[in-house]
Design a protein around this motif. Sequence first.
Motif, mmCIF file in Angstrom:
data_model
loop_
_atom_site.group_PDB
_atom_site.id
_atom_site.type_symbol
_atom_site.label_atom_id
_atom_site.label_comp_id
_atom_site.label_asym_id
_atom_site.label_seq_id
_atom_site.Cartn_x
_atom_site.Cartn_y
_atom_site.Cartn_z
ATOM 1 N N PRO A 80 0.810 -1.230 0.000
ATOM 2 C CA PRO A 80 0.000 0.000 0.000
ATOM 3 C C PRO A 80 0.841 1.277 0.000
ATOM 4 O O PRO A 80 0.528 2.233 -0.732
ATOM 5 N N ILE A 81 1.906 1.312 0.796
ATOM 6 C CA ILE A 81 2.750 2.516 0.852
ATOM 7 C C ILE A 81 3.462 2.733 -0.473
ATOM 8 O O ILE A 81 3.535 3.870 -0.979
ATOM 9 N N SER A 82 3.963 1.672 -1.076
ATOM 10 C CA SER A 82 4.661 1.790 -2.358
ATOM 11 C C SER A 82 3.725 2.284 -3.451
ATOM 12 O O SER A 82 4.091 3.152 -4.250
ATOM 13 N N VAL A 83 2.512 1.749 -3.488
ATOM 14 C CA VAL A 83 1.546 2.158 -4.505
ATOM 15 C C VAL A 83 1.141 3.616 -4.306
ATOM 16 O O VAL A 83 1.041 4.393 -5.272
ATOM 17 N N LEU A 84 0.911 4.025 -3.049
ATOM 18 C CA LEU A 84 0.507 5.402 -2.765
ATOM 19 C C LEU A 84 1.590 6.399 -3.185
ATOM 20 O O LEU A 84 1.316 7.384 -3.898
ATOM 21 N N GLY A 90 4.447 9.507 -9.728
ATOM 22 C CA GLY A 90 4.258 9.350 -11.167
ATOM 23 C C GLY A 90 3.414 10.459 -11.749
ATOM 24 O O GLY A 90 3.707 10.981 -12.835
ATOM 25 N N TYR A 91 2.371 10.864 -11.025
ATOM 26 C CA TYR A 91 1.542 11.984 -11.485
ATOM 27 C C TYR A 91 2.333 13.283 -11.493
ATOM 28 O O TYR A 91 2.239 14.073 -12.439
ATOM 29 N N GLY A 92 3.137 13.494 -10.448
ATOM 30 C CA GLY A 92 3.927 14.721 -10.388
ATOM 31 C C GLY A 92 4.953 14.796 -11.506
ATOM 32 O O GLY A 92 5.116 15.853 -12.136
ATOM 33 N N LEU A 93 5.620 13.692 -11.793
ATOM 34 C CA LEU A 93 6.627 13.694 -12.856
ATOM 35 C C LEU A 93 5.994 13.842 -14.238
ATOM 36 O O LEU A 93 6.604 14.414 -15.151
ATOM 37 N N TYR A 147 11.601 -0.780 -4.595
ATOM 38 C CA TYR A 147 10.526 -0.876 -5.577
ATOM 39 C C TYR A 147 10.171 0.472 -6.204
ATOM 40 O O TYR A 147 9.455 0.513 -7.209
ATOM 41 N N MET A 148 10.631 1.562 -5.622
ATOM 42 C CA MET A 148 10.239 2.881 -6.087
ATOM 43 C C MET A 148 10.593 3.168 -7.548
ATOM 44 O O MET A 148 9.756 3.686 -8.292
ATOM 45 N N PRO A 149 11.816 2.871 -8.009
ATOM 46 C CA PRO A 149 12.135 3.196 -9.407
ATOM 47 C C PRO A 149 11.154 2.597 -10.405
ATOM 48 O O PRO A 149 10.624 3.301 -11.271
ATOM 49 N N PHE A 150 10.891 1.300 -10.284
ATOM 50 C CA PHE A 150 9.958 0.678 -11.221
ATOM 51 C C PHE A 150 8.542 1.205 -11.029
ATOM 52 O O PHE A 150 7.831 1.465 -12.010
ATOM 53 N N SER A 151 8.112 1.349 -9.783
ATOM 54 C CA SER A 151 6.737 1.775 -9.508
ATOM 55 C C SER A 151 6.472 3.175 -10.058
ATOM 56 O O SER A 151 5.427 3.422 -10.680
ATOM 57 N N VAL A 152 7.405 4.074 -9.836
ATOM 58 C CA VAL A 152 7.239 5.444 -10.346
ATOM 59 C C VAL A 152 7.271 5.446 -11.866
ATOM 60 O O VAL A 152 6.489 6.148 -12.525
ATOM 61 N N ALA A 192 -3.869 0.583 -13.995
ATOM 62 C CA ALA A 192 -2.429 0.643 -13.751
ATOM 63 C C ALA A 192 -2.111 0.411 -12.276
ATOM 64 O O ALA A 192 -1.144 -0.279 -11.936
ATOM 65 N N ILE A 193 -2.935 0.973 -11.395
ATOM 66 C CA ILE A 193 -2.717 0.785 -9.956
ATOM 67 C C ILE A 193 -2.936 -0.669 -9.565
ATOM 68 O O ILE A 193 -2.176 -1.242 -8.781
ATOM 69 N N MET A 194 -3.985 -1.286 -10.117
ATOM 70 C CA MET A 194 -4.268 -2.682 -9.795
ATOM 71 C C MET A 194 -3.139 -3.592 -10.262
ATOM 72 O O MET A 194 -2.698 -4.487 -9.530
ATOM 73 N N SER A 195 -2.666 -3.376 -11.486
ATOM 74 C CA SER A 195 -1.594 -4.224 -12.001
ATOM 75 C C SER A 195 -0.300 -4.014 -11.222
ATOM 76 O O SER A 195 0.430 -4.971 -10.946
ATOM 77 N N LEU A 196 -0.011 -2.767 -10.851
ATOM 78 C CA LEU A 196 1.178 -2.507 -10.035
ATOM 79 C C LEU A 196 1.048 -3.173 -8.672
ATOM 80 O O LEU A 196 2.027 -3.734 -8.145
#
Length: 274
Positions: A80-84, A90-93, A147-152, A192-196
């Motif tokens: 949950p923390i990684s997805v949030l 991702g939205y900010g970038l 996990y952040m690099p891939f998730s973002v 995208a959130i579900m698959s991540l």
Amino acid sequence: MTPVTAKSLFAKGLIVLLMIITLLPFLSMLSAALAPSGSYPNGLQWPADPQWSNFVKAFEVAHMDQLLLSSTLIVLGVVPISVLISTMAGYGLAKLTTKKYKWLYLVFVFGLTLPFEAVITPLYYEVRAMGLLNTRFAIILPLIGLYMPFSVYWMRAHFLNVPNDLSEAAQLDGATRWQEFMRVQVPLARPAIMSLTILLFLWTWNQFLLPVVLVQDPLNRTMAGALGAFQGQWGTDVPLLCAGALLILAPTIAIFLAFQRQFVAALMQGAVKG
């Protein structure tokens, strides 16, 4: 036979062949798991008297109930923390970063090139200095960062495909950036959130290296990490070892089968622009 029909039959045959190749290792493990305890199964052969009790014994001797609880706590701490964080980043970038700060994206791309094995030694000393060694936080906190690099990267790719007209329309209606993000962008990003979430769950549940290095007590590791201790204790009992491995694999297979539509939808979404 027309060329189209020939191509279709070839494609179907190739898919069936790949399915057989993929399932063969699992069928071999299943046949070995059903062999009499203490025996040495020879190749892929169904036993005359399947010993389904091997799964019950493996569940008991490996303390699977405690491992399930430990893995669940670690997954709930990581996913949950990684997805949030990755959704907001991702939205900010994708939507808020000006050309002057586009280089920030390259930091996450560089992070994709770093394997876990390259950072495990400094990570061990860092976790020990923080006093978190041999605790579940020694697994949770590093995994969130790793996990952040891939998730973002994953979430940024989605938000780049969302038309800017939607953001402009929301702002004309008086929505703030936060309201636009929560009421417009997040609902559109659900596939995208579900698959991540599925990917991070699978990676966390099957994480082996970090739990083995950073946590000594097998009951505080992930189920895959505890398999190392189980193998060391029951490595000579091949049927029991295969039964335990299949029990560990079962939750990941069930999760993927349950949410495969959302996963495929997110992959297909990346092929559509605008």
